[in-house]
Design a protein around this motif. Structure first.
Motif, short mmCIF file in Angstrom:
data_model
loop_
_atom_site.label_atom_id
_atom_site.label_comp_id
_atom_site.label_asym_id
_atom_site.label_seq_id
_atom_site.Cartn_x
_atom_site.Cartn_y
_atom_site.Cartn_z
N GLN A 120 0.67 -1.09 0.20
CA GLN A 120 0.11 -0.28 -0.13
C GLN A 120 0.89 1.33 -0.15
OE1 GLN A 120 -2.82 0.37 2.88
NE2 GLN A 120 -4.13 2.16 2.70
N LYS A 121 0.72 2.29 -0.71
CA LYS A 121 1.70 3.09 -1.23
C LYS A 121 1.12 4.56 0.12
CE LYS A 121 2.39 3.51 -6.42
NZ LYS A 121 1.66 4.56 -7.29
N VAL A 122 2.32 4.74 0.98
CA VAL A 122 2.05 6.03 1.66
C VAL A 122 3.22 7.36 1.56
CG1 VAL A 122 1.69 4.51 3.47
CG2 VAL A 122 4.20 4.93 2.81
N ASP A 123 2.91 8.54 2.07
CA ASP A 123 3.34 9.95 1.60
C ASP A 123 5.23 9.10 1.95
OD1 ASP A 123 3.54 12.54 0.76
OD2 ASP A 123 5.14 12.03 2.64
N VAL A 156 13.91 13.65 3.24
CA VAL A 156 14.26 13.82 4.59
C VAL A 156 15.21 13.41 4.33
CG1 VAL A 156 14.41 15.23 6.64
CG2 VAL A 156 12.06 15.31 4.85
N PHE A 157 15.51 11.91 5.01
CA PHE A 157 15.79 10.78 5.97
C PHE A 157 17.76 10.56 4.58
CE2 PHE A 157 18.06 7.24 6.36
CZ PHE A 157 18.65 7.51 7.59
N LEU A 175 12.58 10.23 11.93
CA LEU A 175 11.30 10.72 10.73
C LEU A 175 10.66 9.24 10.56
CD1 LEU A 175 14.52 12.06 8.82
CD2 LEU A 175 12.25 13.63 10.50
N PHE A 176 10.95 7.56 10.60
CA PHE A 176 10.54 6.50 10.21
C PHE A 176 8.71 7.30 11.11
CE2 PHE A 176 14.48 5.97 7.65
CZ PHE A 176 13.83 6.35 6.44
N PHE A 177 9.23 7.10 12.40
CA PHE A 177 8.11 7.28 13.27
C PHE A 177 7.27 8.17 13.43
CE2 PHE A 177 12.02 4.69 14.53
CZ PHE A 177 11.17 3.39 14.82
N PHE A 178 7.51 9.63 12.78
CA PHE A 178 6.73 10.05 12.78
C PHE A 178 5.92 10.04 11.57
CE2 PHE A 178 9.31 12.11 16.32
CZ PHE A 178 9.22 12.46 17.33
N SER A 179 4.31 10.75 12.03
CA SER A 179 3.34 10.77 10.84
C SER A 179 4.34 11.54 9.85
CB SER A 179 2.24 12.43 11.73
OG SER A 179 1.53 12.23 10.05
N ALA A 180 4.01 11.10 8.57
CA ALA A 180 3.91 11.70 7.48
C ALA A 180 3.74 12.80 7.12
CB ALA A 180 4.20 11.15 5.96
N GLU A 181 2.53 13.43 7.50
CA GLU A 181 2.59 14.81 7.44
C GLU A 181 2.85 16.00 8.29
OE1 GLU A 181 -2.01 17.09 6.91
OE2 GLU A 181 -2.22 14.45 8.49
N ILE A 182 3.95 15.33 9.24
CA ILE A 182 3.96 16.44 10.24
C ILE A 182 5.83 16.15 9.61
CG2 ILE A 182 5.60 16.47 12.80
CD1 ILE A 182 2.56 15.03 13.45
N VAL A 183 6.35 15.54 8.65
CA VAL A 183 7.36 15.35 8.11
C VAL A 183 6.76 16.29 7.56
CG1 VAL A 183 9.28 14.57 7.32
CG2 VAL A 183 7.95 12.95 9.32
N LYS A 233 5.67 20.25 -0.65
CA LYS A 233 5.51 18.98 -2.06
C LYS A 233 4.15 18.35 -1.97
CE LYS A 233 6.83 14.45 -1.28
NZ LYS A 233 5.35 14.07 -0.04
N PRO A 234 3.56 18.02 -2.38
CA PRO A 234 2.06 17.43 -2.56
C PRO A 234 2.09 16.45 -1.32
CG PRO A 234 2.34 17.40 -4.96
CD PRO A 234 3.89 18.23 -3.85
#
Length: 439
Positions: A8-11, A17-18, A259-267, A275-276
């Motif tokens: 499944q695709k995610v942001d 950023v990483f 970075l991988f633990f926080f919500s992608a929206e926050i990052v 970026k969209p």
């Protein structure tokens, strides 16, 4: 179900950023090794290096070759940062870093092995699909999403590393404060905090925080309500390690993992506002999905099994070192003692004692005095040096070693001719003496 979980695709904001942070850090690691003198001490000054057994063909380049080697590695790090020829750049860096890791182990560090694993991860993931030179040159590859397995892979890998690092500390010398105290004794001259580090309460804090942080950091970072407090604890923990233990880029790399633990929206909101943001729930199964799943299974069986191998080898790993490396056994023991190499020349009948300082650097002498595999390798090197002169020798090692300031004991059987001894990488070597019945 598995396909949805993995594909499944995610942001992809966290990955993008990483990549920038990771590329910057590996560049600093490569070029920093030049300016701090590490290359000179570890790869140029030694007459030879103690490679991982089986990789004897990997030796440092002659002259100043290793400086150019690390300059090139740093250039590849820059390319990773900006996303230029990304797949080639990260692959080249990975190969070059792995070669250096395997060619010398006197300066062994678990973090160097972790960097190899993260480099392999970065080779697999689509980290150049946004905010990169590659996208500028070929807009068709631009993407704002990634498969969910990218997140699952890195989180599971970190969980394995941290958990083993915690579990390894459940042994008497850590739990009674001996090891934390020894670690801090070497830091008494540190500005401002040197004397604080000598206090018993500091050792107690290090004892429990070292265990609990490693054990809980991943699960508490996964849980939304405890994520921020755990992140604050991680900042303190890693900055403390950076200052006290001087372990290069790795505390900062560990913070970047968050970075991988926080919500992608926050990052996305904090770092990539232009970026969209991807918030759909598409599932895109690649043609190579079966191969990818098979790779995951093999990879994680290895990652879980490798640190357990010392349980299948006779003896205490803290003493024998058999199964110690690549097992996340970090900062667990200190070894000291006296070791001599007696050379019996079978050609002339003469007996002599080798002066280690004539062949080894100070750092190498420490390894060749306390680590059985290095003792074996040095014995083979001595044997070869005599053979090149047309002479055959017997080599007997008298090593009396202390672990964590305990009374010294004989490490190597002094009756065994180490010139003819064989090294078994997977099982116990009988020329390493065990003292379990005496404890």
């Amino acid at each position: 179900m598995i396909n949805k979980l993995l594909f499944q695709k995610v942001d992809n904001s966290s990955l993008i950023v990483f990549r920038v942070i990771f590329g910057t850090l590996i560049t600093l690691e490569a070029w920093g090794a030049i300016f701090t003198g590490w290359i000179k001490r570890a790869l140029i000054e030694p007459q030879f290096t103690f490679n991982f057994i089986g990789f004897d063909f990997l030796q440092p380049l002659p002259g100043n070759g290793m400086y150019f080697y690390y300059i090139i590695m740093g250039v590849f790090g820059v390319f990773v940062t900006i996303g230029y020829k990304y797949k080639w750049s990260i692959s080249a860096f990975t190969v070059m870093w792995t070669c250096v890791y395997l060619m010398q182990k006197s300066n062994y560090n678990n973090h160097y092995y972790l960097l190899i694993l993260i480099c392999i991860f970065m080779m697999l993931v689509p980290a150049n699909k946004y905010y990169s030179v590659d996208v500028k040159q070929n807009p068709a590859i631009k993407e704002i999403a990634m498969p969910r397995w990218v997140l699952l892979f890195i989180i599971l890998q970190l969980w394995i590393v941290y958990t083993y690092a915690s579990v390894a500390k459940f042994y008497p010398d850590w739990l009674n404060g001996t090891v934390p105290q020894m670690l801090m004794e070497r830091k008494k001259d540190y500005w401002l905090v040197g004397q604080i580090l000598q206090q018993k309460w500091t050792h107690t804090c290090v004892l429990y925080f070292g265990i609990l942080f490693d054990l809980l950091v991943v699960p508490l970072m996964l849980y939304r309500k405890t994520r921020l407090p755990m992140f604050i604890a991680a900042i303190f923990f890693h900055l403390f390690n950076s200052y006290v233990f001087r372990i290069g880029i790795f505390p900062y790399l560990s913070l970047a993992f968050c970075l991988f633990f926080f919500s992608a929206e926050i990052v996305h909101r904090k770092f990539l506002k232009e970026k969209p943001f991807y918030n759909k729930k598409e599932v895109e199964i690649p043609r190579y999905s079966k191969l990818l799943k098979a790779f995951f299974v093999v990879w994680f069986i290895f990652q879980i099994g490798m640190p357990l191998r010392h349980w299948l080898i006779k003896g205490d790993v803290l003493w024998t070192e058999e199964g110690h490396r690549m097992s996340w056994r970090m900062m667990l023991r200190s070894k000291s003692g006296v070791t001599s190499y007696k050379i019996v020349n079978k050609t002339t009948g003469k007996t002599s004692f080798l002066k280690k300082g004539d062949y080894l650097t100070k750092k190498q002498i420490g390894s060749a005095s306390s680590k059985p595999d290095v003792i074996w390798q040095f014995s083979q090197r001595i044997k070869k040096m005599y053979q090149e002169k047309g002479e055959e020798v017997e080599i007997y090692v008298n090593a009396k070693i202390s672990v964590n300031k305990k009374p010294r004991k004989q490490l190597i059987d002094p009756e065994v001719n180490m010139a003819e001894a064989e090294y078994n990488y997977f099982f116990h070597n009988d020329w390493i003496l065990l003292h379990e019945d005496e404890d």
